[in-house]
Scaffold this motif. Sequence first.
Motif, mmCIF file in Angstrom:
data_model
loop_
_atom_site.group_PDB
_atom_site.id
_atom_site.type_symbol
_atom_site.label_atom_id
_atom_site.label_comp_id
_atom_site.label_asym_id
_atom_site.label_seq_id
_atom_site.Cartn_x
_atom_site.Cartn_y
_atom_site.Cartn_z
ATOM 1 N N PHE A 14 0.746 -1.187 -0.075
ATOM 2 C CA PHE A 14 0.135 0.090 0.190
ATOM 3 C C PHE A 14 0.726 1.205 -0.089
ATOM 4 C CE2 PHE A 14 -2.026 -3.427 2.416
ATOM 5 C CZ PHE A 14 -3.081 -3.461 1.634
ATOM 6 N N GLY A 15 0.272 2.287 -0.556
ATOM 7 C CA GLY A 15 1.016 3.629 -0.508
ATOM 8 C C GLY A 15 0.084 4.822 -0.041
ATOM 9 N N LEU A 16 0.750 5.768 0.390
ATOM 10 C CA LEU A 16 -0.129 6.937 0.949
ATOM 11 C C LEU A 16 0.582 8.065 -0.047
ATOM 12 C CD1 LEU A 16 -2.066 8.569 2.727
ATOM 13 C CD2 LEU A 16 0.088 8.977 4.376
ATOM 14 N N GLU A 17 -0.469 8.849 -0.808
ATOM 15 C CA GLU A 17 -0.116 9.944 -1.488
ATOM 16 C C GLU A 17 -0.566 11.478 -0.949
ATOM 17 O OE1 GLU A 17 -0.345 11.482 -6.259
ATOM 18 O OE2 GLU A 17 -1.368 9.610 -5.594
ATOM 19 N N CYS A 18 0.088 12.030 -0.496
ATOM 20 C CA CYS A 18 -0.346 13.495 -0.132
ATOM 21 C C CYS A 18 0.192 14.545 -0.799
ATOM 22 C CB CYS A 18 -0.231 13.459 1.347
ATOM 23 S SG CYS A 18 -1.290 12.599 2.396
ATOM 24 N N ASP A 19 -0.485 15.487 -1.543
ATOM 25 C CA ASP A 19 -0.096 16.514 -2.102
ATOM 26 C C ASP A 19 1.431 16.117 -3.145
ATOM 27 O OD1 ASP A 19 -1.702 18.007 -0.789
ATOM 28 O OD2 ASP A 19 -0.383 19.039 0.547
ATOM 29 N N GLY A 20 0.900 15.170 -3.642
ATOM 30 C CA GLY A 20 1.948 14.731 -5.008
ATOM 31 C C GLY A 20 3.067 13.718 -4.269
ATOM 32 N N VAL A 21 3.279 13.641 -3.032
ATOM 33 C CA VAL A 21 4.266 12.863 -2.490
ATOM 34 C C VAL A 21 3.920 11.506 -2.222
ATOM 35 C CG1 VAL A 21 6.055 12.494 -0.647
ATOM 36 C CG2 VAL A 21 5.538 15.004 -1.754
ATOM 37 N N VAL A 22 4.484 10.303 -2.585
ATOM 38 C CA VAL A 22 4.026 9.254 -2.432
ATOM 39 C C VAL A 22 5.095 8.308 -1.437
ATOM 40 C CG1 VAL A 22 3.561 6.836 -3.759
ATOM 41 C CG2 VAL A 22 2.892 8.791 -4.873
ATOM 42 N N ILE A 23 4.339 7.782 -0.323
ATOM 43 C CA ILE A 23 5.081 7.050 0.227
ATOM 44 C C ILE A 23 4.576 5.627 0.274
ATOM 45 C CG2 ILE A 23 5.666 6.276 2.876
ATOM 46 C CD1 ILE A 23 4.633 9.298 3.549
ATOM 47 N N LYS A 24 5.398 4.638 -0.231
ATOM 48 C CA LYS A 24 5.107 3.154 -0.876
ATOM 49 C C LYS A 24 5.353 2.167 0.246
ATOM 50 C CE LYS A 24 5.140 3.490 -5.760
ATOM 51 N NZ LYS A 24 5.761 2.870 -6.757
ATOM 52 N N GLN A 25 5.852 2.444 1.417
ATOM 53 C CA GLN A 25 6.274 1.572 2.524
ATOM 54 C C GLN A 25 5.413 0.968 3.537
ATOM 55 O OE1 GLN A 25 8.187 4.339 1.965
ATOM 56 N NE2 GLN A 25 9.857 3.647 0.711
ATOM 57 N N GLU A 77 6.149 12.310 11.054
ATOM 58 C CA GLU A 77 6.701 13.269 11.953
ATOM 59 C C GLU A 77 6.442 14.522 11.926
ATOM 60 O OE1 GLU A 77 8.675 10.638 11.101
ATOM 61 O OE2 GLU A 77 9.408 9.414 12.798
ATOM 62 N N LYS A 78 6.898 15.003 10.597
ATOM 63 C CA LYS A 78 6.680 16.203 10.160
ATOM 64 C C LYS A 78 5.118 16.582 9.825
ATOM 65 C CE LYS A 78 8.020 19.420 6.486
ATOM 66 N NZ LYS A 78 6.874 20.059 6.704
ATOM 67 N N TRP A 79 4.440 15.894 9.270
ATOM 68 C CA TRP A 79 3.009 16.095 9.130
ATOM 69 C C TRP A 79 2.558 16.185 10.529
ATOM 70 C CZ3 TRP A 79 -0.912 12.284 6.678
ATOM 71 C CH2 TRP A 79 -2.068 12.984 6.226
ATOM 72 N N VAL A 80 2.748 15.600 11.389
ATOM 73 C CA VAL A 80 2.120 15.567 12.769
ATOM 74 C C VAL A 80 2.645 16.830 13.363
ATOM 75 C CG1 VAL A 80 2.066 14.594 15.085
ATOM 76 C CG2 VAL A 80 1.897 12.886 13.190
ATOM 77 N N LYS A 81 3.694 17.147 13.365
ATOM 78 C CA LYS A 81 4.315 18.626 13.932
ATOM 79 C C LYS A 81 3.427 19.736 13.158
ATOM 80 C CE LYS A 81 8.759 17.176 15.360
ATOM 81 N NZ LYS A 81 10.233 17.097 15.064
ATOM 82 N N ASP A 82 3.292 19.787 11.777
ATOM 83 C CA ASP A 82 2.553 20.585 11.193
ATOM 84 C C ASP A 82 1.079 20.886 11.724
ATOM 85 O OD1 ASP A 82 4.786 21.256 9.658
ATOM 86 O OD2 ASP A 82 4.112 19.925 7.821
ATOM 87 N N ILE A 97 -4.992 6.715 -0.622
ATOM 88 C CA ILE A 97 -4.430 5.437 -0.257
ATOM 89 C C ILE A 97 -4.464 4.643 -1.444
ATOM 90 C CG2 ILE A 97 -4.767 3.246 1.306
ATOM 91 C CD1 ILE A 97 -5.868 5.182 3.399
ATOM 92 N N ILE A 98 -3.455 4.149 -1.876
ATOM 93 C CA ILE A 98 -3.070 3.303 -2.998
ATOM 94 C C ILE A 98 -2.879 1.800 -2.834
ATOM 95 C CG2 ILE A 98 -1.868 3.147 -5.324
ATOM 96 C CD1 ILE A 98 -0.901 6.056 -4.616
ATOM 97 N N VAL A 99 -3.521 0.885 -3.497
ATOM 98 C CA VAL A 99 -3.364 -0.531 -3.444
ATOM 99 C C VAL A 99 -2.386 -0.677 -4.547
ATOM 100 C CG1 VAL A 99 -4.182 -2.854 -3.307
ATOM 101 C CG2 VAL A 99 -5.600 -0.645 -1.914
ATOM 102 N N PHE A 100 -1.469 -1.467 -4.143
ATOM 103 C CA PHE A 100 -0.632 -2.001 -5.495
ATOM 104 C C PHE A 100 -0.613 -3.630 -5.465
ATOM 105 C CE2 PHE A 100 1.404 1.970 -3.886
ATOM 106 C CZ PHE A 100 1.577 2.649 -5.021
#
Length: 150
Positions: A14-25, A77-82, A97-100
């Motif tokens: 699975f991945g999370l894409e927020c504002d164009g940034v994708v976290i694939k792990q 962590e950065k998103w939580v701080k924001d 949320i992306i299913v691969f």
Amino acid sequence: MALPDMDTSVGHSFGLECDGVVIKQIGEVSGLTAEQDVIELKQNTADGTYVTKKLPGRPKAGEVTLTRSLTADNSFEKWVKDSRFGKVNPARKGCAIIVFDHEGNPVKRYVLVNAWPKSLETVPLEAGDAGDAGVLTEKIVITYEQMDAD
């Protein structure tokens, strides 16, 4: 991204894409729901029969939990701080949320509207686990106002 007729998918990752940034792990996604209130309308019909009708009501906001192995990436962590100290408006993001599949191709997307992080937890961090060979994970709980499937 569409699957062939009569075919099913296995979510390999699975991945999370927020504002164009994708976290694939992302290793696990739980609690992803789209829910709405139910309105009960009780009335008598023209012939005097008592009936209860159920009508769709207001949509409910939701929460989803994402789990991934602990890495050097500090985007959670950065998103939580924001979002701390009432600064939630800049932290609200359009996410998906992306299913691969097993080849890394996107199979399905779940779009989250006005998403922001509610909590972040690193587990397990216990004194008795210091010598264990287990993997440390991060769990982030994201709250959202609406979920749509693409």
